[in-house]
Write an enzyme that holds these catalytic residues in place. Structure first.
Site, mmCIF file in Angstrom:
data_model
loop_
_atom_site.group_PDB
_atom_site.id
_atom_site.type_symbol
_atom_site.label_atom_id
_atom_site.label_comp_id
_atom_site.label_asym_id
_atom_site.label_seq_id
_atom_site.Cartn_x
_atom_site.Cartn_y
_atom_site.Cartn_z
ATOM 1 N N SER A 37 -0.318 -8.939 -0.838
ATOM 2 C CA SER A 37 -1.185 -9.285 -1.952
ATOM 3 C C SER A 37 -0.462 -10.190 -2.937
ATOM 4 C CB SER A 37 -1.630 -8.011 -2.650
ATOM 5 O OG SER A 37 -0.493 -7.259 -2.983
ATOM 6 N N LYS A 42 -0.048 -0.659 -9.181
ATOM 7 C CA LYS A 42 0.591 -1.932 -9.531
ATOM 8 C C LYS A 42 0.539 -2.143 -11.047
ATOM 9 C CE LYS A 42 -0.292 -4.401 -5.239
ATOM 10 N NZ LYS A 42 -1.237 -5.308 -4.572
#
Ligand SMILES: Nc1ncnc2c1ncn2[C@@H]1O[C@H](COP(=O)(O)OP(=O)(O)OP(=O)(O)O)[C@@H](O)[C@H]1O
Length: 634
Positions: free
Chosen positions: A522, A565
């Site tokens: 990602s 995250k």
């Protein structure tokens, strides 16, 4: 950033503490009925449950593919519960007078095995009695002799005669000497068909073995049939043989397993080549089991093709789900899950409604996908037990909300501990910067394992190609392939807005200090931002971190692990995070964390650049060009 340029709205993250509908009225899980049958306790895997029921009925093999802790072994056990017990059998192994090394095998209905062995034991006892009578008679005669002729010589002679008789008797075999058969498989008294978990078994344990006999010669040895040990395939006869990580079995073992499945019989032989057991090979021993094999996606490539094709041809393959939609119906199932975990554990108290709400919220968070609940229920069960233990320690009658919250805080997986350590370490050595701005350097975000986020700084340098030929993409750090792909995607975008081919440049990208286990798929918007910044010479704000996948058209696509995250960014001292718009609803933050961060959900790369790049004339001009070139920009 000027008002007219501001993109989207900073997201107001969901908070803990609001009440949650659960689709069922109850005040504690004590009131929730736990189904008796294991198959009815399996949650969220409706397709797998259907397949298991059909396969149990039709005696078909099943391959369950999916992530750990989603209920694969539970389904195997549930299948065993569904199998009939009336036709269970016992297996006996007998000595073979014609060929000592090929013991005979006999199958009888369950419980008859014990009776047969008992009968043989009685007979053998009769023969032993005869020996005792002989010995008694000899002793009696010796006593008489000593009585009639009491001298030292007579006594010595008498002792000698007794000893010789004892030796002779111990070596004496009747012509029809009774050797007791060994009950290899005893199914007497079973209320369920066998469930044998053969995960990680070595060859002997799986396929059966014949023990080594150190006294094989000289008449002192143990008869071959007594040294035969059944394998798990034999113990699973008329039941379920469950093997997780099936591809880790050697190809030879998989081949033997396949033979056993085809023949429904498999002889037992010694597995260790140098031992006397290797000379013995029984007649085929029945092993009519249903195989429930399990593994992850890798398993499909690595497993023996013939074994896979056997399962495909004579059974079912199922992909286990990792999430289920967050509906009232499914929340209700999670309530049942908490109740059944409490009952199964047997040591922890039931949960109050508030406490269950918190478990459901954790299931939403762990799903990592908007509108879904996690089905990695083993981990969630871990939280249930930890919360229970906390309540027990506090001497409570029920587990309450605060206990669950405490358990969640405590249940820090290894990866999370590692991630925290990275962050501390990087901060100490100034690898993570959270202030100022810098050309070509961006704070990316990544995950380790499933739940732990880290800040992943990335640097890029762009220079005209050194050689006359095409420029190169030079990537350092462990995430090479991902970075290359990201650079290729961004090069398509650069070509369009710059009207220039990126292949005229050498592009260096470095993931600073990456470690084992970091998943960086990602990171592509981060790589793109670093490359564009380096190419255009526009600095990137270091108080911003980002995550998102980039398409060649410049769209920002969803990623996994949004919440961990963001949490990592907060812990590192970052003030702003950029996430894909599609992940907006996946974000769950506690109130105090939410106050420490501004979250910008974005849809296109120009929106990323608008937030991340330092504001100056060059940036505005760049954004104008990109927006004209990319049809997707707003
Ligand atoms: N779908 C489910 N429904 C109810 N409970 C579940 C489910 N999945 C997992 N659990 C809980 O987690 C425990 C462990 O699950 P199980 O051993 O079946 O997972 P698995 O998929 O076989 O994992 P692994 O591949 O690591 O062995 C179960 O005993 C049960 O308590």
């Amino acid at each position: 950033m000027g008002d007219e340029e501001k993109v989207g709205e900073a997201l107001a993250p969901k908070e803990y503490g609001e009440s949650l509908e659960l689709g069922v009225e109850f005040s504690t899980t004590e009131e929730i009925k736990v189904p008796e049958k294991l198959i009815d306790q399996v949650i969220g895997q409706e397709h797998a449950v259907e397949v298991i029921k059909t396969a149990a009925n039709q005696k078909r093999h099943v391959l369950l593919i999916g992530e750990p802790g989603t209920g694969k072994s539970m389904l195997g056990q549930a299948m065993a519960e569904l199998l009939p017990t009336e036709n269970l059998e016992d297996v006996l192994v007998f000595p073979n007078p014609e060929d000592e090394n090929m013991p005979k095998i006999k199958t009888v209905p369950a419980c008859q095995g014990r009776r047969i062995v008992e009968r043989y034991r009685e007979k053998a006892k009769g023969q032993e009695n005869i020996k005792s009578y002989i010995l008694l008679f000899v002793m009696f005669m010796v006593m008489m002799a000593i009585f009639m002729e009491p001298s030292a010589t007579t006594i010595l002679l008498g002792i000698f005669v007794v000893i010789m008789t004892m030796v002779a008797l111990s070596n004496m075999r009747f012509r029809n000497s009774v050797l007791i058969p060994k009950l290899l498989i005893d199914n007497c008294g079973r209320t369920k068909a066998p469930f044998i978990d053969a995960t990680g078994a070595h060859a002997g344990a799986l396929l059966g073995d014949v023990r080594h006999d150190p006294f094989q010669s000289g008449g002192l040895g143990t008869p071959a049939h007594e040294r035969v040990e059944p394998g798990m395939i034999h113990r699973a006869h008329k039941g379920v043989l469950f093997i997780d990580e099936i591809a880790t079995l050697s190809l030879k073992m998989q081949q033997s397993l396949l033979t056993a499945m085809q023949e429904k019989k498999f002889p037992i032989t010694g597995q260790s080549e140098m031992s006397s057991g290797a000379m013995v090979r029984t007649e085929p021993v029945p092993c009519d089991f249903i195989l429930v094999a399990a593994g992850n996606l890798d398993t499909i490539d690595k497993m023996h093709p013939a074994l896979r094709s056997r399962i495909r041809g004579y059974g079912y393959e199922v992909y286990m789900r990792t999430t289920m939609p967050d509906t009232l119906e499914n929340r209700k199932k999670l309530v049942q899950f908490v109740a059944q975990e409490v009952v199964r554990d047997g040591k922890i108290p039931h949960f109050t409604r508030d406490a269950v709400e918190e478990i459901v919220r954790e299931a939403q968070k762990r799903a990592g996908r908007k509108g879904h609940l996690t089905l990695r229920l083993r981990d969630l069960g871990g939280i249930v037990r930890a919360a229970g233990d906390i309540a027990v320690k506090k001497g409570k009658k029920y587990v309450e909300r605060e206990d669950v919250l405490e358990a969640i805080r405590m249940a820090k997986p290894l990866e999370k501990q590692l991630a925290d350590w990275y962050i501390e370490n990087k901060k100490e050595y100034q690898v993570i910067r959270t202030e100022g701005s810098q050309v070509g350097r961006v704070n990316g975000l990544a995950v380790i394992g499933e739940q732990s986020g880290i800040v992943l700084p990335i640097e890029a340098v762009v220079a005209p190609a050194a050689s006359k030929e095409e420029g190169k993409i030079i990537v350092t750090g462990k995430l090479g392939e991902i970075a290359k792909e990201a650079v290729q995607n961004v090069s398509a975008i650069i070509k369009r807005y710059k009207g220039e081919d990126i292949s005229r440049y050498d592009i260096h990208v470095q993931f600073l200090q990456t470690y084992e286990g970091v998943e960086g798929d990602s990171a592509s918007i981060s790589v793109a931002t670093a490359v564009i910044s380096a190419l255009e010479g526009i600095p990137i704000r270091q108080d911003v971190a980002m995550t998102g996948s980039l398409s060649v058209l410049g769209e920002v696509l969803p990623i996994g692990g949004a919440t961990p995250k963001i949490e990592a960014a907060i812990e590192a001292g970052i003030k702003t995070v950029i996430i894909p718009k599609a992940n907006e609803k996946d974000v769950f933050l506690s109130k105090d964390k939410a106050e420490r961060i501004e979250i910008f959900p974005v849809e296109t790369i120009d929106q990323v650049l608008e937030i991340a790049l330092e504001d100056n004339e060059k940036k505005r001009e760049l954004l104008k060009r990109i927006r004209e070139a990319l049809p997707l920009s707003i």
